[in-house]
Design an enzyme around this catalytic site. Structure first.
Site, PDB file in Angstrom:
ATOM      1  N   SER A  28       0.852  -1.187   0.000  1.00  0.00           N
ATOM      2  CA  SER A  28       0.000   0.000   0.000  1.00  0.00           C
ATOM      3  C   SER A  28       0.886   1.234   0.000  1.00  0.00           C
ATOM      4  CB  SER A  28      -0.887  -0.009   1.241  1.00  0.00           C
ATOM      5  OG  SER A  28      -1.439   1.277   1.410  1.00  0.00           O
TER       6      SER A  28
ATOM      7  N   HIS B  31      -8.193   1.945  -4.040  1.00  0.00           N
ATOM      8  CA  HIS B  31      -9.111   1.777  -2.916  1.00  0.00           C
ATOM      9  C   HIS B  31      -9.724   3.138  -2.600  1.00  0.00           C
ATOM     10  CE1 HIS B  31      -9.423   0.577   1.660  1.00  0.00           C
ATOM     11  NE2 HIS B  31     -10.601   0.759   1.108  1.00  0.00           N
TER      12      HIS B  31
ATOM     13  N   ASP C 208      -4.394   4.131  -1.961  1.00  0.00           N
ATOM     14  CA  ASP C 208      -5.450   4.588  -1.061  1.00  0.00           C
ATOM     15  C   ASP C 208      -5.855   6.018  -1.363  1.00  0.00           C
ATOM     16  OD1 ASP C 208      -5.827   2.343   0.816  1.00  0.00           O
ATOM     17  OD2 ASP C 208      -3.693   2.654   1.198  1.00  0.00           O
TER      18      ASP C 208
ATOM     19  N   MET D 183     -11.709   5.434  -0.586  1.00  0.00           N
ATOM     20  CA  MET D 183     -12.353   5.722   0.701  1.00  0.00           C
ATOM     21  C   MET D 183     -12.928   7.123   0.584  1.00  0.00           C
ATOM     22  SD  MET D 183      -9.380   4.009   2.985  1.00  0.00           S
ATOM     23  CE  MET D 183      -8.280   4.084   1.587  1.00  0.00           C
TER      24      MET D 183
ATOM     25  N   GLY E 212       1.049  -1.786   4.210  1.00  0.00           N
ATOM     26  CA  GLY E 212       1.677  -0.483   4.024  1.00  0.00           C
ATOM     27  C   GLY E 212       2.946  -0.366   4.840  1.00  0.00           C
ATOM     28  N   SER E 213       2.799  -0.110   6.140  1.00  0.00           N
ATOM     29  CA  SER E 213       3.994   0.124   6.959  1.00  0.00           C
ATOM     30  C   SER E 213       4.896  -1.102   7.022  1.00  0.00           C
ATOM     31  CB  SER E 213       3.600   0.604   8.355  1.00  0.00           C
ATOM     32  OG  SER E 213       2.446  -0.027   8.809  1.00  0.00           O
TER      33      SER E 213
ATOM     34  N   ASP F 138      -6.883  -5.685   4.476  1.00  0.00           N
ATOM     35  CA  ASP F 138      -6.175  -4.405   4.461  1.00  0.00           C
ATOM     36  C   ASP F 138      -6.187  -3.775   5.854  1.00  0.00           C
ATOM     37  OD1 ASP F 138      -5.079  -1.965   3.753  1.00  0.00           O
ATOM     38  OD2 ASP F 138      -6.804  -1.292   2.578  1.00  0.00           O
ATOM     39  N   GLY F 139      -4.986  -3.591   6.408  1.00  0.00           N
ATOM     40  CA  GLY F 139      -4.870  -2.896   7.691  1.00  0.00           C
ATOM     41  C   GLY F 139      -4.140  -3.712   8.729  1.00  0.00           C
ATOM     42  N   GLY F 140      -2.979  -3.220   9.145  1.00  0.00           N
ATOM     43  CA  GLY F 140      -2.235  -3.888  10.218  1.00  0.00           C
ATOM     44  C   GLY F 140      -1.672  -5.240   9.809  1.00  0.00           C
TER      45      GLY F 140
ATOM     46  N   MET G 216     -11.546  -4.760   5.595  1.00  0.00           N
ATOM     47  CA  MET G 216     -10.697  -3.839   6.364  1.00  0.00           C
ATOM     48  C   MET G 216     -10.465  -4.421   7.761  1.00  0.00           C
ATOM     49  SD  MET G 216      -9.877  -1.173   4.493  1.00  0.00           S
ATOM     50  CE  MET G 216      -8.950  -0.467   5.835  1.00  0.00           C
TER      51      MET G 216
ATOM     52  N   GLY H 205      -8.529   4.939   7.050  1.00  0.00           N
ATOM     53  CA  GLY H 205      -8.153   6.340   7.240  1.00  0.00           C
ATOM     54  C   GLY H 205      -6.663   6.569   7.403  1.00  0.00           C
ATOM     55  N   PHE H 206      -6.001   5.628   8.056  1.00  0.00           N
ATOM     56  CA  PHE H 206      -4.579   5.842   8.337  1.00  0.00           C
ATOM     57  C   PHE H 206      -3.803   4.539   8.244  1.00  0.00           C
ATOM     58  CE2 PHE H 206      -7.005   9.097  10.449  1.00  0.00           C
ATOM     59  CZ  PHE H 206      -6.322  10.253  10.092  1.00  0.00           C
ATOM     60  N   GLY H 207      -2.557   4.646   7.809  1.00  0.00           N
ATOM     61  CA  GLY H 207      -1.666   3.501   7.855  1.00  0.00           C
ATOM     62  C   GLY H 207      -1.109   3.355   9.267  1.00  0.00           C
ATOM     63  N   GLY H 208      -0.444   2.257   9.511  1.00  0.00           N
ATOM     64  CA  GLY H 208       0.276   2.085  10.765  1.00  0.00           C
ATOM     65  C   GLY H 208      -0.572   1.703  11.964  1.00  0.00           C
TER      66      GLY H 208
ATOM     67  N   HIS I 270      -1.315  -1.158  -4.181  1.00  0.00           N
ATOM     68  CA  HIS I 270      -2.583  -0.730  -3.601  1.00  0.00           C
ATOM     69  C   HIS I 270      -2.512   0.775  -3.368  1.00  0.00           C
ATOM     70  CE1 HIS I 270      -6.159  -1.314  -1.002  1.00  0.00           C
ATOM     71  NE2 HIS I 270      -5.618  -0.377  -0.240  1.00  0.00           N
TER      72      HIS I 270
ATOM     73  N   MET J  70      -8.390   9.018  -0.239  1.00  0.00           N
ATOM     74  CA  MET J  70      -9.237   9.457   0.886  1.00  0.00           C
ATOM     75  C   MET J  70      -9.671  10.900   0.664  1.00  0.00           C
ATOM     76  SD  MET J  70      -7.082   7.861   4.061  1.00  0.00           S
ATOM     77  CE  MET J  70      -6.218   6.288   3.920  1.00  0.00           C
TER      78      MET J  70
END
Ligand code: DX5
Ligand code: ZN
Length: 237
Positions: A22, A80, A49, A82, A211-212, A189-191, A151, A156-159, A47, A51
């Site tokens: 991402s 993606h 993002d 959002m 992502g991170s 997607d996420g974490g 999700m 809304g946010f990475g990390g 990917h 927003m």
């Protein structure tokens, strides 16, 4: 099946799991370099993002940036969205070089109409669900879908940290996906990191968006670590 879907299918094969970096966590001063590292590590999907500050409390990139990076890579672009009003921007994202467009089930709009519009443009169709949204709500959309994106954090946010239990939703999404006689990608997607990736893969996710865990530190090494964490969890059905 359209040409873009085929592009993914060729890379996926049965039982393979793809890592989709991402770009949100990349270094935006060096996007070309970061994208080249992702390519060198053998990834096939990027990917992206988007927003709008309404659907989620953050602002990111739009079609202009996507069009710019389109000129430096052939990676499959999963965009993606959002955003509260994707309908006003679908043509712009299609024109920017999206291979797949994923919208959110929770928007205040006619999702079926939007999904049909995306499909009509020859672009892979995706639906994404916030952590609290029930998977069975997308059942009426199954015939249109190429991708279900679960999700595992609030968008809304990475990390952020993977919400425990998200893998249950992957299981439910996989069960729905198996009902149709063609591949529907189940993405999470996420974490996603070396701890959560195997959980998601074992639950039936075939696309792990990270992502991170990809962009913080050495990109190539991070992707190798993520792949190693999946050893033994590849589905062989
Ligand atoms: C969050 C985005 C994600 C994000 C993931 O709303 O949809 O794609 O970039 O970032 P990590 O992997 O850091 O959670
Ligand atoms: Zn995303």
């Amino acid at each position: 099946m359209n040409k873009n879907q085929k592009k993914v299918d060729n890379e996926t094969g049965i039982g393979r799991i793809l890592i989709a970096p991402s770009l949100l966590s990349a270094n935006f001063a060096c996007l070309r370099e970061d994208i080249k590292e992702v390519e060198a590590a053998g990834c096939r999907i990027l990917h992206l993002d988007v927003m709008d500050g309404h659907f989620v409390p953050n602002l990111t990139i739009g079609p202009v940036v996507i069009e710019s990076i389109r000129s430096v890579t052939d990676l499959y672009f999963d965009v993606h969205l959002m955003i509260e009003d994707p309908g006003s921007y679908l043509k712009a994202f299609a024109g920017s070089g999206a291979d797949g467009i994923t919208i959110h089930q929770e928007i205040d709009a006619d999702c079926m109409k939007l999904l049909k519009e995306i499909k009509g443009m020859g672009i892979d169709v995706g639906i994404s669900l916030r952590p609290k949204t029930q998977v069975d709500l997308i059942e009426p959309m199954l015939d249109l879908l190429d991708r279900i994106l679960i999700m595992s954090v609030e968008p809304g946010f990475g990390g952020q940290s993977f919400i425990p239990g998200s893998e249950e939703k992957v299981v439910a999404a996989r069960r729905l996906a198996e009902r149709v006689d063609r591949e529907i990608i189940v993405a999470i997607d996420g974490g996603i990191n070396i701890e959560s990736a195997p959980l998601a893969a074992r639950a039936g996710a075939t696309e792990l968006i990270a992502g991170s865990a990809v962009f913080k530190g050495n990109i190539g090494d991070n992707i190798i670590s993520l792949r190693k964490s999946l050893a033994g969890s590849n589905r062989v059905d």
